[in-house]
Design a protein around this motif. Structure first.
Motif, PDB file in Angstrom:
ATOM      1  N   UNK A  95      -2.581   8.674   7.165  1.00 39.34           N
ATOM      2  CA  UNK A  95      -2.869  10.063   7.512  1.00 39.34           C
ATOM      3  C   UNK A  95      -1.565  10.780   7.823  1.00 39.34           C
ATOM      4  N   UNK A  96      -1.481  12.015   7.401  1.00 37.63           N
ATOM      5  CA  UNK A  96      -0.300  12.833   7.680  1.00 37.63           C
ATOM      6  C   UNK A  96      -0.738  14.024   8.522  1.00 37.63           C
ATOM      7  N   UNK A  97       0.093  14.355   9.521  1.00 36.99           N
ATOM      8  CA  UNK A  97      -0.222  15.453  10.439  1.00 36.99           C
ATOM      9  C   UNK A  97       0.817  16.560  10.303  1.00 36.99           C
ATOM     10  N   UNK A  98       0.349  17.767  10.067  1.00 39.90           N
ATOM     11  CA  UNK A  98       1.191  18.973  10.132  1.00 39.90           C
ATOM     12  C   UNK A  98       0.495  19.896  11.123  1.00 39.90           C
ATOM     13  N   UNK A  99       0.000  21.027  10.654  1.00 38.50           N
ATOM     14  CA  UNK A  99      -0.842  21.856  11.508  1.00 38.50           C
ATOM     15  C   UNK A  99      -2.283  21.358  11.476  1.00 38.50           C
ATOM     16  N   UNK A 100      -2.546  20.395  10.593  1.00 39.77           N
ATOM     17  CA  UNK A 100      -3.842  19.731  10.522  1.00 39.77           C
ATOM     18  C   UNK A 100      -3.614  18.293  10.076  1.00 39.77           C
ATOM     19  N   UNK A 101      -4.648  17.472  10.189  1.00 38.89           N
ATOM     20  CA  UNK A 101      -4.537  16.071   9.779  1.00 38.89           C
ATOM     21  C   UNK A 101      -5.189  15.880   8.410  1.00 38.89           C
ATOM     22  N   UNK A 102      -4.510  15.113   7.540  1.00 37.32           N
ATOM     23  CA  UNK A 102      -4.993  14.910   6.183  1.00 37.32           C
ATOM     24  C   UNK A 102      -4.859  13.439   5.807  1.00 37.32           C
ATOM     25  N   UNK A 103      -5.903  12.884   5.192  1.00 32.95           N
ATOM     26  CA  UNK A 103      -5.847  11.516   4.681  1.00 32.95           C
ATOM     27  C   UNK A 103      -5.232  11.535   3.290  1.00 32.95           C
ATOM     28  N   UNK A 104      -4.181  10.730   3.092  1.00 25.39           N
ATOM     29  CA  UNK A 104      -3.502  10.698   1.791  1.00 25.39           C
ATOM     30  C   UNK A 104      -3.726   9.395   1.040  1.00 25.39           C
ATOM     31  N   UNK A 131       0.851  -1.189   0.000  1.00 29.62           N
ATOM     32  CA  UNK A 131       0.000   0.000   0.000  1.00 29.62           C
ATOM     33  C   UNK A 131       0.883   1.234   0.000  1.00 29.62           C
ATOM     34  N   UNK A 132       0.635   2.139  -0.948  1.00 33.79           N
ATOM     35  CA  UNK A 132       1.444   3.344  -1.020  1.00 33.79           C
ATOM     36  C   UNK A 132       0.647   4.487  -1.630  1.00 33.79           C
ATOM     37  N   UNK A 133       1.293   5.626  -1.778  1.00 36.09           N
ATOM     38  CA  UNK A 133       0.660   6.823  -2.325  1.00 36.09           C
ATOM     39  C   UNK A 133       1.755   7.705  -2.898  1.00 36.09           C
ATOM     40  N   UNK A 134       1.365   8.785  -3.517  1.00 32.66           N
ATOM     41  CA  UNK A 134       2.337   9.711  -4.078  1.00 32.66           C
ATOM     42  C   UNK A 134       3.065  10.435  -2.941  1.00 32.66           C
ATOM     43  N   UNK A 135       4.379  10.316  -2.898  1.00 33.09           N
ATOM     44  CA  UNK A 135       5.144  10.971  -1.839  1.00 33.09           C
ATOM     45  C   UNK A 135       4.960  12.482  -1.887  1.00 33.09           C
ATOM     46  N   UNK A 136       4.653  13.011  -3.078  1.00 37.58           N
ATOM     47  CA  UNK A 136       4.442  14.453  -3.219  1.00 37.58           C
ATOM     48  C   UNK A 136       3.230  14.934  -2.425  1.00 37.58           C
ATOM     49  N   UNK A 137       2.348  14.000  -2.033  1.00 37.00           N
ATOM     50  CA  UNK A 137       1.181  14.372  -1.241  1.00 37.00           C
ATOM     51  C   UNK A 137       1.540  14.679   0.213  1.00 37.00           C
ATOM     52  N   UNK A 138       2.759  14.361   0.609  1.00 32.86           N
ATOM     53  CA  UNK A 138       3.187  14.565   1.998  1.00 32.86           C
ATOM     54  C   UNK A 138       4.061  15.812   2.093  1.00 32.86           C
ATOM     55  N   UNK A 139       3.679  16.811   2.899  1.00 32.44           N
ATOM     56  CA  UNK A 139       4.524  18.009   3.058  1.00 32.44           C
ATOM     57  C   UNK A 139       5.883  17.652   3.656  1.00 32.44           C
ATOM     58  N   UNK A 140       6.913  18.377   3.241  1.00 35.00           N
ATOM     59  CA  UNK A 140       8.261  18.097   3.747  1.00 35.00           C
ATOM     60  C   UNK A 140       8.366  18.329   5.249  1.00 35.00           C
ATOM     61  N   UNK A 141       7.568  19.243   5.767  1.00 34.83           N
ATOM     62  CA  UNK A 141       7.648  19.580   7.188  1.00 34.83           C
ATOM     63  C   UNK A 141       6.573  18.886   8.017  1.00 34.83           C
ATOM     64  N   UNK A 142       6.169  17.677   7.598  1.00 33.87           N
ATOM     65  CA  UNK A 142       5.129  16.964   8.346  1.00 33.87           C
ATOM     66  C   UNK A 142       5.666  16.527   9.713  1.00 33.87           C
ATOM     67  N   UNK A 143       4.768  16.379  10.647  1.00 33.24           N
ATOM     68  CA  UNK A 143       5.148  15.942  11.998  1.00 33.24           C
ATOM     69  C   UNK A 143       5.049  14.432  12.162  1.00 33.24           C
ATOM     70  N   UNK A 144       3.983  13.840  11.617  1.00 30.89           N
ATOM     71  CA  UNK A 144       3.748  12.410  11.805  1.00 30.89           C
ATOM     72  C   UNK A 144       2.931  11.877  10.638  1.00 30.89           C
TER      73      UNK A 144
END
Length: 222
Positions: free
Chosen positions: A105-114, A37-50
């Motif tokens: 899910x990726x977390x920065x200042x908000x949580x996003x499903x990728x 299972x994978x996704x486009x790495x470009x969907x993840x911000x470089x400064x993500x927390x988790x």
């Protein structure tokens, strides 16, 4: 012995390389197989927390944090293989209990499903057998036949054919049922053949019986 032509075709709708999206993606996997299972790495911000992969929105499989090794949770040790290169997860030796929704899910200042996958783990379908029962009636110009399509796990479906002047029709049309495993069992008439089909999203088993030749044998024996 009845003239039977057996055709067996296997279609594995399993892929070892699946590209996800934020939409729920259905995936069918054969029991005991792996899936990536994978996704486009470009969907993840470089400064993500988790970044986390979860099962059914509650159980955490693995988490990724910048500059750290992936953390695989104890319940999934040996069952998942994470990749820090693109934050993918390989699910290994899948069993029926592993069916469910897998979410990244990726977390920065908000949580996003990728990425989100709805995985269904299935067994291959068993082979089928097509048998002719005793004819209901048999004369020089007409014949009624009952055929039964059955599986190795004791599921079966029957259908009656009426044949006149070497032309056959299936009473009630195509017959079908869904087995306890969720597979489909069909018996239907195509031209001069009756076909028994057992299939799910991964595989199908088919047996074909040639009716016209069978009718000639019946009439000769009447």
């Amino acid at each position: 012995m009845e003239p039977i032509s057996i055709v067996c075709a296997v279609f594995l709708v399993y892929s070892s390389h699946l590209q996800g999206s934020s939409a729920l993606t259905p995936v069918f996997v054969q029991k005991g197989k792996d899936v990536l299972l994978e996704f486009m790495k470009a969907d993840v911000p470089e400064d993500f927390d988790l970044l986390s992969w979860t099962f059914n929105k509650s159980d955490t499989l693995v988490t990724f944090s910048p500059g750290r090794e992936p953390r695989v949770y104890a319940a999934y040790t040996g069952r998942v293989e994470p990749s820090v290169k693109n934050y993918s997860v390989k699910l290994k030796n899948l069993q029926e209990a592993d069916s469910g929704v897998y979410t990244a899910r990726v977390t920065t200042d908000k949580e996003q499903t990728v990425a989100e996958y709805n995985i269904t783990v299935q067994d291959p379908v068993s082979p089928v057998e097509l048998k002719k029962k005793n004819s209901v009636s048999n004369s020089l110009d007409s014949c009624n036949l009952t055929v039964t399509c059955s599986t190795q796990d004791s599921h079966h479906i029957s259908s009656t054919l009426r044949c006149d002047n070497q032309t056959c029709s299936q009473e009630g049309g195509e017959r079908s049922k869904v087995t306890t495993s969720g597979a489909s069992l069909l018996v239907y008439l195509v031209n001069d053949s009756i076909i028994c089909n057992h299939s799910n999203q991964l595989m199908e088993q088919t047996v074909t019986m040639f009716i016209l030749l069978l009718l000639v044998l019946l009439w000769l024996s009447s």
